[in-house]
Design a protein around this motif. Structure first.
Motif, PDB file in Angstrom:
ATOM      1  N   ALA A  82     -22.019 -34.519 -19.035  1.00 47.51           N
ATOM      2  CA  ALA A  82     -21.382 -33.832 -20.167  1.00 47.51           C
ATOM      3  C   ALA A  82     -22.315 -33.797 -21.374  1.00 47.51           C
ATOM      4  CB  ALA A  82     -20.060 -34.519 -20.523  1.00 47.51           C
ATOM      5  N   GLU A  83     -23.089 -34.871 -21.555  1.00 44.26           N
ATOM      6  CA  GLU A  83     -24.049 -34.888 -22.673  1.00 44.26           C
ATOM      7  C   GLU A  83     -25.206 -33.914 -22.415  1.00 44.26           C
ATOM      8  OE1 GLU A  83     -24.228 -36.591 -25.742  1.00 44.26           O
ATOM      9  OE2 GLU A  83     -22.083 -36.810 -25.298  1.00 44.26           O
ATOM     10  N   ALA A  84     -25.600 -33.774 -21.155  1.00 43.58           N
ATOM     11  CA  ALA A  84     -26.665 -32.808 -20.835  1.00 43.58           C
ATOM     12  C   ALA A  84     -26.196 -31.386 -21.145  1.00 43.58           C
ATOM     13  CB  ALA A  84     -27.078 -32.923 -19.370  1.00 43.58           C
ATOM     14  N   ALA A  85     -24.885 -31.151 -20.982  1.00 43.26           N
ATOM     15  CA  ALA A  85     -24.334 -29.811 -21.212  1.00 43.26           C
ATOM     16  C   ALA A  85     -24.018 -29.559 -22.692  1.00 43.26           C
ATOM     17  CB  ALA A  85     -23.056 -29.631 -20.387  1.00 43.26           C
ATOM     18  N   ARG A  86     -23.875 -30.620 -23.449  1.00 42.86           N
ATOM     19  CA  ARG A  86     -23.426 -30.514 -24.845  1.00 42.86           C
ATOM     20  C   ARG A  86     -24.371 -29.651 -25.674  1.00 42.86           C
ATOM     21  NH1 ARG A  86     -21.752 -35.786 -28.430  1.00 42.86           N
ATOM     22  NH2 ARG A  86     -21.170 -34.642 -30.312  1.00 42.86           N
ATOM     23  N   ASP A  87     -23.814 -28.648 -26.346  1.00 44.54           N
ATOM     24  CA  ASP A  87     -24.590 -27.707 -27.170  1.00 44.54           C
ATOM     25  C   ASP A  87     -25.581 -26.863 -26.360  1.00 44.54           C
ATOM     26  OD1 ASP A  87     -23.326 -28.804 -29.393  1.00 44.54           O
ATOM     27  OD2 ASP A  87     -24.939 -30.278 -29.684  1.00 44.54           O
ATOM     28  N   ALA A  88     -25.622 -27.059 -25.037  1.00 42.90           N
ATOM     29  CA  ALA A  88     -26.587 -26.286 -24.234  1.00 42.90           C
ATOM     30  C   ALA A  88     -26.091 -24.850 -24.071  1.00 42.90           C
ATOM     31  CB  ALA A  88     -26.788 -26.925 -22.865  1.00 42.90           C
ATOM     32  N   HIS A  89     -27.006 -23.924 -24.006  1.00 42.93           N
ATOM     33  CA  HIS A  89     -26.672 -22.535 -23.679  1.00 42.93           C
ATOM     34  C   HIS A  89     -26.692 -22.311 -22.166  1.00 42.93           C
ATOM     35  CE1 HIS A  89     -28.589 -22.337 -27.789  1.00 42.93           C
ATOM     36  NE2 HIS A  89     -27.399 -21.798 -28.007  1.00 42.93           N
ATOM     37  N   VAL A  90     -27.523 -23.106 -21.511  1.00 41.96           N
ATOM     38  CA  VAL A  90     -27.677 -22.973 -20.058  1.00 41.96           C
ATOM     39  C   VAL A  90     -27.662 -24.371 -19.444  1.00 41.96           C
ATOM     40  CG1 VAL A  90     -29.225 -22.251 -18.184  1.00 41.96           C
ATOM     41  CG2 VAL A  90     -29.060 -20.866 -20.274  1.00 41.96           C
ATOM     42  N   LEU A  91     -26.888 -24.550 -18.369  1.00 43.02           N
ATOM     43  CA  LEU A  91     -26.911 -25.810 -17.613  1.00 43.02           C
ATOM     44  C   LEU A  91     -27.370 -25.482 -16.194  1.00 43.02           C
ATOM     45  CD1 LEU A  91     -26.175 -28.894 -17.691  1.00 43.02           C
ATOM     46  CD2 LEU A  91     -23.980 -28.237 -16.657  1.00 43.02           C
ATOM     47  N   LEU A  92     -28.446 -26.137 -15.787  1.00 44.04           N
ATOM     48  CA  LEU A  92     -29.005 -25.908 -14.450  1.00 44.04           C
ATOM     49  C   LEU A  92     -28.710 -27.121 -13.592  1.00 44.04           C
ATOM     50  CD1 LEU A  92     -32.500 -24.687 -15.720  1.00 44.04           C
ATOM     51  CD2 LEU A  92     -30.583 -23.256 -14.967  1.00 44.04           C
ATOM     52  N   THR A  93     -27.978 -26.934 -12.485  1.00 45.33           N
ATOM     53  CA  THR A  93     -27.673 -28.080 -11.619  1.00 45.33           C
ATOM     54  C   THR A  93     -28.483 -27.948 -10.331  1.00 45.33           C
ATOM     55  OG1 THR A  93     -25.768 -27.086 -10.483  1.00 45.33           O
ATOM     56  CG2 THR A  93     -25.360 -28.153 -12.604  1.00 45.33           C
ATOM     57  N   THR A  94     -29.206 -29.009 -10.002  1.00 46.86           N
ATOM     58  CA  THR A  94     -30.257 -28.915  -8.966  1.00 46.86           C
ATOM     59  C   THR A  94     -30.189 -30.058  -7.965  1.00 46.86           C
ATOM     60  OG1 THR A  94     -31.829 -30.231 -10.246  1.00 46.86           O
ATOM     61  CG2 THR A  94     -31.796 -27.869 -10.694  1.00 46.86           C
ATOM     62  N   THR A  95     -29.010 -30.576  -7.695  1.00 44.87           N
ATOM     63  CA  THR A  95     -28.913 -31.782  -6.856  1.00 44.87           C
ATOM     64  C   THR A  95     -28.253 -31.490  -5.503  1.00 44.87           C
ATOM     65  OG1 THR A  95     -26.686 -32.470  -7.496  1.00 44.87           O
ATOM     66  CG2 THR A  95     -28.479 -33.065  -8.994  1.00 44.87           C
TER      67      THR A  95
END
Lengths: 328, 328
Positions: free
Chosen positions: B192-205
């Motif tokens: 959630a912190e990685a996504a906070r204020d982000a314009h783009v969230l890239l999930t790579t797992t």
């Protein structure tokens, strides 16, 4: 990263052919298939309708084997008008322990032709009468010739009678076999004549209308049907399969889908009556019981055979220092 | 018979990378997929249980294209203990008019990594807010890094926040990105912190338990999910897909089987609500309508992308005289 062994058609031809070692390698896969131990995913197919072509991918893993072969075959039927062969392809061999590619075999279909011919010899060896010497052949193409040569590994062939839709091609076949193999060979005017007095009948055509009918059968005959490997092909009339005392197939499921069991099953034949070649090879099924029985074997071709011949070819080439090793 | 162009990983790296031409080549396949014009047979898979490995074959034909690529990927999970990478593979390129093999690309997975990263850039380009500059990343592996670099082709990236299950790997990622790309980058303590204020969230797992939950969503966010490409993988909670204003996928059927549509569809989500990326690329679907919407794009990876990148790599290598031409 590593190295890959690149092998050309000529190099492969010089390393593997119609020999006893090759025959044994092909024979050894059938018990694995029949025991359900060969992993062979369904064939992948890409139709290239705009160029009258198709690309097929077959693969197989044989437990305990060092290699996994992936074969890509191409059939493009406008090619002859461009001066190119219709059929081609290559095989890739991977290390079964690490998945690393070890060899690229640019065989242009040679290894497929070879393993198909050897499969025919395995079938004849286990099912024909012991002293089979008269061979009937339906078709006059590359497989007709290779099947004949392969049968000589397992039976004392003395006489050949060949039928082909095009009599001129049949005559060319006769001329070439007479010249190259010094075998008395004649053109048969009908399929039934090709089968007459024959101990073994080899059918090698892509026909969609059955060519072999019950009038071709007689006591002691063994038929190996090589041609059908697709839903629309059929060489043997349904009644031929029904009349056989022993009906053998390389792979029951595949024969029922793509081979000579397809039409009989659609007509009510119980495919559980068919025996797999692997069961005959191991002796779990006796195969032919008398010299009077009629036996039939349908070969549709399997990825397991591709893996077996590719592994053998690679091992020989590596051992003999044949081919080019490329750093990749 | 002819010649084949043999290309090594290093040669391929020198010829294709994260560039505009590559991006356009990958983008161009999506409209073909969405129009049903890309021929992509189901993936062929061989499990090599005794060595904890698998071999997958993907292939695709794009009408009008000169080439057909067949990709063989290997994943062998005991390899690191032998000092070998877990993942590898190669691609073969065939002439679509004749079926003749023209090139063997021993890329060891490089072309797959590359086309996957470029696909992410296509998704971000069409779905993220125009001035997206803050990028959240879930995962810290090869794709995390490549996705970040690819996004810079299409958005003015100014800041990066990365979460990974292993904080030490996240820190290494931060150190390397800071050093190599001169981008302010921090470790995020939670997804959630990685996504906070982000314009783009890239999930790579390759996670099997969803990592992104609705608490990560906020107005204007775009998520590209790259990780799931198998029946057991899932990065996004079902509620994330339900909450998205626009749910985009590279290939609807494949996403419903192997990707982020699988769990939602099982929970009653109508996959007809999902839009294909090709429809957004052509403008048939508007994609994001406002800067407040939440958009999600799931990329499962397609054989069409493999054919596109293999064709481009081969054309460039041929044009530049890179690689070895072998008579076969």
């Amino acid at each position: 990263m590593g190295t890959i062994h690149v092998l050309t058609r000529d190099e492969l031809r010089s390393s593997v052919g119609l020999g006893q070692g090759e025959l044994e390698a092909i024979q050894a896969v059938y018990p694995l298939i029949s025991a359900g131990r060969a992993q062979m995913p369904p064939i992948m197919r890409i139709d290239v309708a705009e160029h009258h072509g198709e690309i097929d991918v077959k693969a197989a893993f044989l437990p305990g084997d060092d290699g996994i072969a992936v074969k890509v075959s191409a059939g493009f039927f406008d090619n002859p008008s461009r001066g190119l062969p219709s059929l081609g392809g290559l095989m890739l061999l991977f290390d079964a322990r690490t998945g690393t590619p070890v060899a690229a075999l640019f065989d242009g279909g040679y290894l497929t032709d070879l393993r198909t011919a050897l499969a025919g010899a395995v079938a004849t060896d286990h099912l024909a009468v012991p002293d089979a010497s008269v061979i009937g052949i339906v078709g006059a193409g590359v497989q007709a010739r290779l099947q004949l040569e392969a049968v000589r590994l397992v039976r004392p062939v003395a006489r050949v009678q060949v039928w082909a839709r095009d009599p001129a091609r049949a005559q060319t076949f006769v001329d070439e076999v007479t010249r190259d193999l010094q075998l008395p060979t004649v053109v048969a005017p009908t399929v039934a004549e090709a089968a007459r007095d024959a101990h073994v009948l080899l059918t090698t055509t892509p026909t969609e209308e059955p060519l072999v009918h019950v009038d071709a059968l007689h006591p002691g005959l063994h038929i190996t049907a090589i041609g059908s490997d697709a839903e629309h092909k059929q060489e043997l009339d349904v009644e031929v399969v029904r009349a056989a005392d022993v009906m053998v197939v390389d792979h029951r499921g595949q024969s029922a889908r793509l081979g000579e069991l397809r039409a009989p099953v659609a007509a009510g034949f119980d495919d559980a009556e068919a025996v797999e070649l692997g069961e005959v090879v191991t002796g779990d099924h006796p195969g032919r019981r008398t010299t009077e029985q009629v036996t039939v074997c349908d070969l549709t071709g399997t990825g397991a055979q591709d893996t077996a011949i590719a592994s053998l070819a690679y091992e020989r080439c590596r051992h003999e220092g044949v081919g080019m090793v490329v750093d990749v």
